[in-house]
Design an enzyme around this catalytic site. Structure first.
Site, PDB file in Angstrom:
ATOM      1  N   ASP A 155       0.827  -1.210   0.000  1.00 33.91           N
ATOM      2  CA  ASP A 155       0.000   0.000   0.000  1.00 33.91           C
ATOM      3  C   ASP A 155       0.864   1.264   0.000  1.00 33.91           C
ATOM      4  OD1 ASP A 155      -2.277   1.502   0.075  1.00 33.91           O
ATOM      5  OD2 ASP A 155      -2.655   1.218   2.220  1.00 33.91           O
ATOM      6  N   SER A 159      -6.791  -5.928  -6.669  1.00 39.23           N
ATOM      7  CA  SER A 159      -7.974  -6.472  -5.997  1.00 39.23           C
ATOM      8  C   SER A 159      -9.201  -6.362  -6.890  1.00 39.23           C
ATOM      9  CB  SER A 159      -8.226  -5.717  -4.693  1.00 39.23           C
ATOM     10  OG  SER A 159      -8.756  -4.443  -4.981  1.00 39.23           O
ATOM     11  N   THR A 160     -10.251  -7.108  -6.516  1.00 36.36           N
ATOM     12  CA  THR A 160     -11.507  -7.029  -7.269  1.00 36.36           C
ATOM     13  C   THR A 160     -12.069  -5.603  -7.190  1.00 36.36           C
ATOM     14  OG1 THR A 160     -12.530  -7.975  -5.280  1.00 36.36           O
ATOM     15  CG2 THR A 160     -12.212  -9.464  -7.121  1.00 36.36           C
ATOM     16  N   GLU A 161     -11.660  -4.844  -6.168  1.00 37.31           N
ATOM     17  CA  GLU A 161     -12.152  -3.460  -6.007  1.00 37.31           C
ATOM     18  C   GLU A 161     -11.326  -2.468  -6.833  1.00 37.31           C
ATOM     19  OE1 GLU A 161     -11.635  -5.544  -3.247  1.00 37.31           O
ATOM     20  OE2 GLU A 161     -13.780  -5.993  -3.311  1.00 37.31           O
ATOM     21  N   ASN A 162     -10.126  -2.865  -7.221  1.00 38.72           N
ATOM     22  CA  ASN A 162      -9.249  -1.935  -7.963  1.00 38.72           C
ATOM     23  C   ASN A 162      -9.798  -1.553  -9.343  1.00 38.72           C
ATOM     24  OD1 ASN A 162      -6.128  -3.247  -6.618  1.00 38.72           O
ATOM     25  ND2 ASN A 162      -7.313  -1.482  -5.954  1.00 38.72           N
ATOM     26  N   GLU A 207       0.168 -13.357  12.237  1.00 39.80           N
ATOM     27  CA  GLU A 207       0.550 -12.109  12.904  1.00 39.80           C
ATOM     28  C   GLU A 207       0.444 -11.001  11.862  1.00 39.80           C
ATOM     29  OE1 GLU A 207       1.125 -11.577  15.997  1.00 39.80           O
ATOM     30  OE2 GLU A 207       1.175 -13.680  16.631  1.00 39.80           O
TER      31      GLU A 207
HETATM   32  C1  FPP Z   1      -1.506   0.128  -3.590  1.00 40.82           C
HETATM   33  O1  FPP Z   1      -1.109   1.481  -3.578  1.00 40.82           O
HETATM   34  C2  FPP Z   1      -0.884  -0.652  -4.655  1.00 40.82           C
HETATM   35  C3  FPP Z   1      -1.550  -1.239  -5.691  1.00 40.82           C
HETATM   36  C4  FPP Z   1      -3.002  -1.143  -5.892  1.00 40.82           C
HETATM   37  C5  FPP Z   1      -0.846  -2.011  -6.712  1.00 40.82           C
HETATM   38  C6  FPP Z   1       0.392  -2.768  -6.315  1.00 40.82           C
HETATM   39  C7  FPP Z   1       1.095  -3.115  -7.564  1.00 40.82           C
HETATM   40  C8  FPP Z   1       2.425  -3.036  -7.773  1.00 40.82           C
HETATM   41  C9  FPP Z   1       3.416  -2.657  -6.761  1.00 40.82           C
HETATM   42  C10 FPP Z   1       2.854  -3.307  -9.169  1.00 40.82           C
HETATM   43  C11 FPP Z   1       3.836  -4.374  -9.328  1.00 40.82           C
HETATM   44  C12 FPP Z   1       3.361  -5.693  -8.876  1.00 40.82           C
HETATM   45  C13 FPP Z   1       3.948  -6.847  -9.251  1.00 40.82           C
HETATM   46  C14 FPP Z   1       3.552  -8.136  -8.617  1.00 40.82           C
HETATM   47  C15 FPP Z   1       4.992  -6.859 -10.277  1.00 40.82           C
HETATM   48  P1  FPP Z   1      -2.226   2.586  -3.752  1.00 40.82           P
HETATM   49  O2  FPP Z   1      -2.276   2.954  -5.182  1.00 40.82           O
HETATM   50  O3  FPP Z   1      -3.517   2.105  -3.171  1.00 40.82           O
HETATM   51  O4  FPP Z   1      -1.619   3.742  -2.886  1.00 40.82           O
HETATM   52  P2  FPP Z   1      -2.431   4.911  -2.123  1.00 40.82           P
HETATM   53  O5  FPP Z   1      -3.280   4.232  -1.091  1.00 40.82           O
HETATM   54  O6  FPP Z   1      -1.338   5.721  -1.540  1.00 40.82           O
HETATM   55  O7  FPP Z   1      -3.214   5.637  -3.184  1.00 40.82           O
END
Ligand code: FPP
Length: 239
Positions: free
Chosen positions: A18, A64-67, A206
């Protein structure tokens, strides 16, 4: 670097990555650039786990499914990044003897993404040193609903009896039933929320929340989370 006891490592670590968006804002770059920076942390953490030797599985929450509610621009950028990461890192991962698995719903993913994911799984199928399990189009409630549906279908067709349905049977119908029990769940960016991630598997894990945005996460942060895990006294509901 925080000291960790290499004899008592978590067998299965999961990470809610995150803070990419906030990191991007902090640095005055696009959200896509934040995710791009996050992919570097993925590399660092995979390397660190592999180096520790006894971590058997690392699960990462990539989409995620919400993304899907995010802008098309951001969703497209995330999937492009995933394909890019696969193309860049697959041979490295294979050389490190890491087996790649995915968990989530295939429905809704583009044919191209499915082809990339299948290629990864196929290429690394016989590797044994560690599993890298990537959650894509994943939601824990969807996983539980899908398990219930699969069980119902088996009961209907007569291959499973009602009396056989217990926790163990249910677990066998989740997306990745062969991974070790989840020991440690890390969430970055200081949030303390599960966000529909591994709700079944988290029962005795944990949970460690670290105040660092995912793109800044490196080996010392992983060690810090493991050290915190090792300080806690795990009793599994017993004394
Ligand atoms: C959350 O940050 C992150 C994500 C929704 C995506 C995670 C994906 C990667 C790191 C890409 C690479 C992955 C792989 C497996 C190669 P956010 O966008 O929710 O951050 P915020 O809460 O600060 O807006």
């Amino acid at each position: 670097m925080p000291a960790v006891d290499r004899k008592h490592l978590p067998r299965h670590i999961a990470i809610i990555m995150d803070g990419n968006g906030r990191w991007a804002r902090q640095h005055g770059v696009s959200r896509a650039a934040g995710h791009e920076a996050g992919a570097k942390s993925v590399r660092a953490v995979v390397e660190a786990c592999r180096e520790l030797g006894r971590v058997e599985a690392l699960t990462l929450y990539a989409f995620s499914t919400e993304n899907w509610r995010r802008s098309k621009l951001e969703v497209d950028a995330l999937f492009r990044l995933l394909s890019k990461y696969i193309n860049l890192e697959l041979e490295n991962i294979h050389k490190e003897d890491i087996r790649v698995t995915f968990m989530g719903r295939r429905d809704g993913l583009s044919a191209r993404v499915i082809r990339d994911l299948d290629r990864c799984v196929e290429r690394t199928r016989t590797n044994r040193s560690m599993v890298l399990n990537v959650a894509i189009n994943y939601g824990a409630r969807a996983e539980i609903a899908d398990a219930a549906k699969a069980i119902a279908a088996e009961v209907k067709e007569g291959s499973l009896g009602l009396a056989q349905i217990d926790e163990h049977c249910f677990e066998r119908h989740l997306y990745q039933p062969d991974l070790p029990e989840l020991d440690l769940l890390i969430r970055t960016s200081g949030e303390v929320r599960l966000s529909n991630f591994m709700l079944w598997q988290v029962s005795y894990a944990e949970i460690v929340s670290l105040p660092v945005f995912w793109p800044d996460f490196r080996k010392p942060h992983l060690y810090e989370a493991i050290a915190e895990y090792q300080r806690r006294n795990r009793r599994f509901g017993g004394r």
